[in-house]
Scaffold this motif. Sequence first.
Motif, short mmCIF file in Angstrom:
data_model
loop_
_atom_site.label_atom_id
_atom_site.label_comp_id
_atom_site.label_asym_id
_atom_site.label_seq_id
_atom_site.Cartn_x
_atom_site.Cartn_y
_atom_site.Cartn_z
N VAL A 252 40.71 93.49 30.19
CA VAL A 252 39.86 94.64 29.91
C VAL A 252 40.25 95.82 30.80
N ALA A 253 40.45 95.55 32.09
CA ALA A 253 40.81 96.62 33.02
C ALA A 253 42.11 97.29 32.60
N HIS A 254 43.10 96.49 32.24
CA HIS A 254 44.39 97.05 31.83
C HIS A 254 44.23 97.95 30.61
N ALA A 255 43.46 97.49 29.63
CA ALA A 255 43.26 98.27 28.41
C ALA A 255 42.54 99.58 28.67
N LEU A 256 41.70 99.61 29.72
CA LEU A 256 40.90 100.80 30.02
C LEU A 256 41.52 101.66 31.12
N GLY A 257 42.70 101.33 31.58
CA GLY A 257 43.35 102.15 32.60
C GLY A 257 42.84 101.93 34.00
N ARG A 258 42.26 100.76 34.26
CA ARG A 258 41.83 100.39 35.61
C ARG A 258 42.88 99.46 36.21
#
Length: 289
Positions: A252-258
């Motif tokens: 999720v973080a990767h997909a959201l730029g975190r």
Amino acid sequence: MRTIDDRSPDLVVLGENLDVTPTLPDGAFTVVYLDPPFNTGRKQRRHAVTAVQRDVGSPSTITGFRGRTYERVRGDLMRFDDRFEDYWSFLEPRLLEAWRLLADDGTLYLHLDYREAHYAKVLLDALFGRDAFLNEIIWAYDFGAKSRSRWPTKHDTILVYVKDPERYWFDSEAVDREPYMAPGLVTPEKRARGKLPTDVWWHTIVSPTGSEKTGYPTQKPEGVLRRMVQASSREGDWVLDSFAGSGTLGAVAHALGRRFVLVDHNPVAVDVMRRRLPGAAVEQQGTGA
């Protein structure tokens, strides 16, 4: 001490979280998500617990719940359930580490089931202060067998605490919206946009046949964790999961730029995360590789 900054890689660590988290810097993470093993098979053991009311300010106490010290609250709860201490002795030091690692505007999400959530709420109030409590989120689902001898248990509880009640980051507009349950009662514009979620999240479990499925037994759905990351962090912020399992928070973080750090002691979990998150660096605690 590990460096967590713009130049650091996303990281997956194979190791015991109480060995790994002390190597991470204070205040590095805007979101810390903890999904510890649910205490489904507690041992019938009694531990001697002394509930001592210490002076406020004593080095070994933390003042919290209605002015009572943490030690007293903990001792009182042990009287109600002598089986609880084993579980809390496991979880407590990991929560203290999570709190240390939270940024001043950070948010802690603790994911539990009905067996421990009520104990944890009282103890977290005592440990971190009642003002730090933000929400009790109910993740509700309707899947699997249903008991006929009681109301079927089809929800998990996520307790949400903020490091600083005056400074925490929360962006409700960034959160995925839900369809209205009575769409005929709202305007077409509202119907098309959807409504903001409340503290009850109806979301299916990970489909056994869906593309999201990794095969890891405790995998949580991306949709549930995405709401946490969307609301409580910004692009470029770091998030941490020290019971990472299949690595859903990292996905999720990767997909959201975190950015993310994921920790798990199970080599099978790390193998799943290695395949799911091919861009992340993978290390084993104590080896650096």
